[in-house]
Design an enzyme around this catalytic site. Sequence first.
Site, PDB file in Angstrom:
ATOM      1  N   ASN A 107       0.820  -1.221   0.000  1.00  0.00           N
ATOM      2  CA  ASN A 107       0.000   0.000   0.000  1.00  0.00           C
ATOM      3  C   ASN A 107       0.852   1.269   0.000  1.00  0.00           C
ATOM      4  OD1 ASN A 107      -2.084  -1.773   0.050  1.00  0.00           O
ATOM      5  ND2 ASN A 107      -2.719  -1.365   2.167  1.00  0.00           N
ATOM      6  N   HIS A 153     -17.821  36.615 -30.557  1.00  0.00           N
ATOM      7  CA  HIS A 153     -18.922  35.874 -31.213  1.00  0.00           C
ATOM      8  C   HIS A 153     -18.497  35.361 -32.591  1.00  0.00           C
ATOM      9  CE1 HIS A 153     -21.598  37.815 -28.206  1.00  0.00           C
ATOM     10  NE2 HIS A 153     -20.846  38.874 -28.458  1.00  0.00           N
ATOM     11  N   SER A 274      -7.326  13.699 -49.207  1.00  0.00           N
ATOM     12  CA  SER A 274      -8.542  12.891 -49.264  1.00  0.00           C
ATOM     13  C   SER A 274      -8.396  11.908 -50.409  1.00  0.00           C
ATOM     14  CB  SER A 274      -9.744  13.803 -49.494  1.00  0.00           C
ATOM     15  OG  SER A 274     -10.784  13.065 -50.097  1.00  0.00           O
ATOM     16  N   LYS A 280      -8.109  18.421 -51.423  1.00  0.00           N
ATOM     17  CA  LYS A 280      -8.172  18.538 -49.970  1.00  0.00           C
ATOM     18  C   LYS A 280      -6.807  18.539 -49.296  1.00  0.00           C
ATOM     19  CE  LYS A 280     -11.449  18.542 -47.584  1.00  0.00           C
ATOM     20  NZ  LYS A 280     -12.495  17.572 -47.303  1.00  0.00           N
ATOM     21  N   GLU A 287      -7.245  18.440 -35.520  1.00  0.00           N
ATOM     22  CA  GLU A 287      -8.533  17.859 -35.111  1.00  0.00           C
ATOM     23  C   GLU A 287      -8.338  16.788 -34.037  1.00  0.00           C
ATOM     24  OE1 GLU A 287     -11.310  17.565 -38.890  1.00  0.00           O
ATOM     25  OE2 GLU A 287      -9.219  17.265 -39.426  1.00  0.00           O
ATOM     26  N   GLN A 319      -6.483   0.481  -7.493  1.00  0.00           N
ATOM     27  CA  GLN A 319      -5.608  -0.050  -8.539  1.00  0.00           C
ATOM     28  C   GLN A 319      -5.967   0.569  -9.902  1.00  0.00           C
ATOM     29  OE1 GLN A 319      -3.963  -4.116  -8.442  1.00  0.00           O
ATOM     30  NE2 GLN A 319      -5.466  -4.567 -10.033  1.00  0.00           N
ATOM     31  N   LYS A 322      -4.203   4.074 -12.126  1.00  0.00           N
ATOM     32  CA  LYS A 322      -3.019   4.278 -12.970  1.00  0.00           C
ATOM     33  C   LYS A 322      -3.337   4.490 -14.435  1.00  0.00           C
ATOM     34  CE  LYS A 322      -0.882   1.419  -9.648  1.00  0.00           C
ATOM     35  NZ  LYS A 322      -2.245   1.171  -9.087  1.00  0.00           N
TER      36      LYS A 322
HETATM   37  N1  ARG Z   1      -1.439  -3.512  -7.458  1.00  0.00           N
HETATM   38  C1  ARG Z   1      -1.934  -2.843  -6.310  1.00  0.00           C
HETATM   39  C2  ARG Z   1      -2.418  -1.447  -6.699  1.00  0.00           C
HETATM   40  O1  ARG Z   1      -1.997  -0.963  -7.685  1.00  0.00           O
HETATM   41  C3  ARG Z   1      -0.892  -2.703  -5.240  1.00  0.00           C
HETATM   42  C4  ARG Z   1      -1.430  -2.544  -3.888  1.00  0.00           C
HETATM   43  C5  ARG Z   1      -1.982  -3.828  -3.392  1.00  0.00           C
HETATM   44  N2  ARG Z   1      -2.403  -3.692  -2.045  1.00  0.00           N
HETATM   45  C6  ARG Z   1      -3.268  -4.525  -1.500  1.00  0.00           C
HETATM   46  N3  ARG Z   1      -3.624  -4.312  -0.279  1.00  0.00           N
HETATM   47  N4  ARG Z   1      -3.777  -5.517  -2.201  1.00  0.00           N
HETATM   48  O2  ARG Z   1      -3.221  -0.830  -6.026  1.00  0.00           O
END
Ligand code: ARG
Length: 456
Positions: A107, A153, A274, A280, A287, A319, A322
């Site tokens: 953690n 505008h 195009s 074009k 875009e 989790q 990310k």
């Molecule tokens: N892969 C987990 C995450 O990204 C790591 C932490 C896991 N912790 C746990 N108590 N299972 O959050």
Amino acid sequence: MWGGRFKGGPSALMREINASIAFDKRLWREDIQASLAHVVMLEAQAIIGEDDASAIAEGLERIADEYALKGVPEDPALEDIHMHVEARLAELIGPAAGRLHTARSRNDQVATDFRLWTRNAIDEADAALAAFGRVLVARAEAHCDAVMPGFTHLQSAQPVTLGHHLMAWFEMLRRDRSRFADARARLNESPLGAAALAGTSFPIDRDATAAALGFDRPMANSLDAVSDRDFALDYLASAAFCALHLSRMAEELVLWASQPFAFVALPDDFSTGSSIMPQKRNPDAAELVRGHAGRIAGQLVSLVVTMKGLPLAYSKDMQDDKEPVFLAHDLLLLSLQALAAMVEKTAFRTERMRAAAEAGFATATDLADWLVRCAGLPFREAHHVTGRVVALAEERGCALADLDLAALQAIDARIDSRVFEILTVDASVKSRTSYGGTAPERVKEQIKRAKKTLNV
Ligand code: ARG
């Protein structure tokens, strides 16, 4: 790694839903960096012995070399990057590997790794923003007295200079950099040593690991340290703001590249053709920058919603923090680089811009102001008189500056020949000398200040 209390292993589906290695392998550098800081501290505090500590450190360095060379070999039996590194360490150095995880939990480990990664991402975004800023300043400097219509505008409003417009873009990027800098300052505290949630009974030194990892200080509360993802949200919010700015710039390029505007000719290497319409020249990159902004904002919303109902401290939902950050960062960097390259190579058709500024009666406000300043009319009356002058020019299909004095005096006898000094677009932009205004001398000052902040 946690199988001691279980009779059987996880089912295939459990493995699949639980695994994060496919994406969190991007944290491998940070994971090894944080583990190295941790092991040095464990040894300094005499929590583990010298021999084990050096075996662990050497093993970690070797894993870093392997990953740098060949990438992270994914093992479906191991959930995440933390387990991959530890399992490989055990292969390399044997049972001593098991001592690395003393006084630590995944953690605080993942929180530390992800903060380090996000801090790098901020630095990359800042460098890309600075590079784009330098492009804008150079192009603004070259065009600080090129007249173009300024819009409200999307109607021709008052003449401005292209340099002024490009420096408005620069200001947006300057704020983005300061937003990222704020995010970085708040992010830069170390969660390492919070352990699972409550801290640890080992005599660790959190100041030492914080310093080793370049953090300003350890986080004050272990529960907060493992459950906070504000730093990721701060990154995403800053990225979303930045993307929104890039999208507005991209939209202007799309508009300016369209035939009715024809303010710019996009570079060949940033246009597409195009398959059916040979004439074009499409602004696809602009875009896509505009489109990516929607996806980046979506990543912010995604993580906000993930976090909003979570009790303290860690829950596995986290989790999912990310991928939004990784995706937003990839899209943002690509957008920044592509747009900067486009702006650097775009040909500004300043003659078209000038003609558009002259065509739109954009100096009407200058006439109204002149009637107040030189002919003594109250502004409301001046506005009305000017409206009649514009109507006449429209009727004759000419510019305000092309009307003859007799015609002007027929509308209001207080108009005299001095008025012709202010009706041209050049006179108009030159007159707007208030701080931050479009007068070329003011724009040059802006550019000078900008160059100082960019060290150019
Ligand atoms: N892969 C987990 C995450 O990204 C790591 C932490 C896991 N912790 C746990 N108590 N299972 O959050």
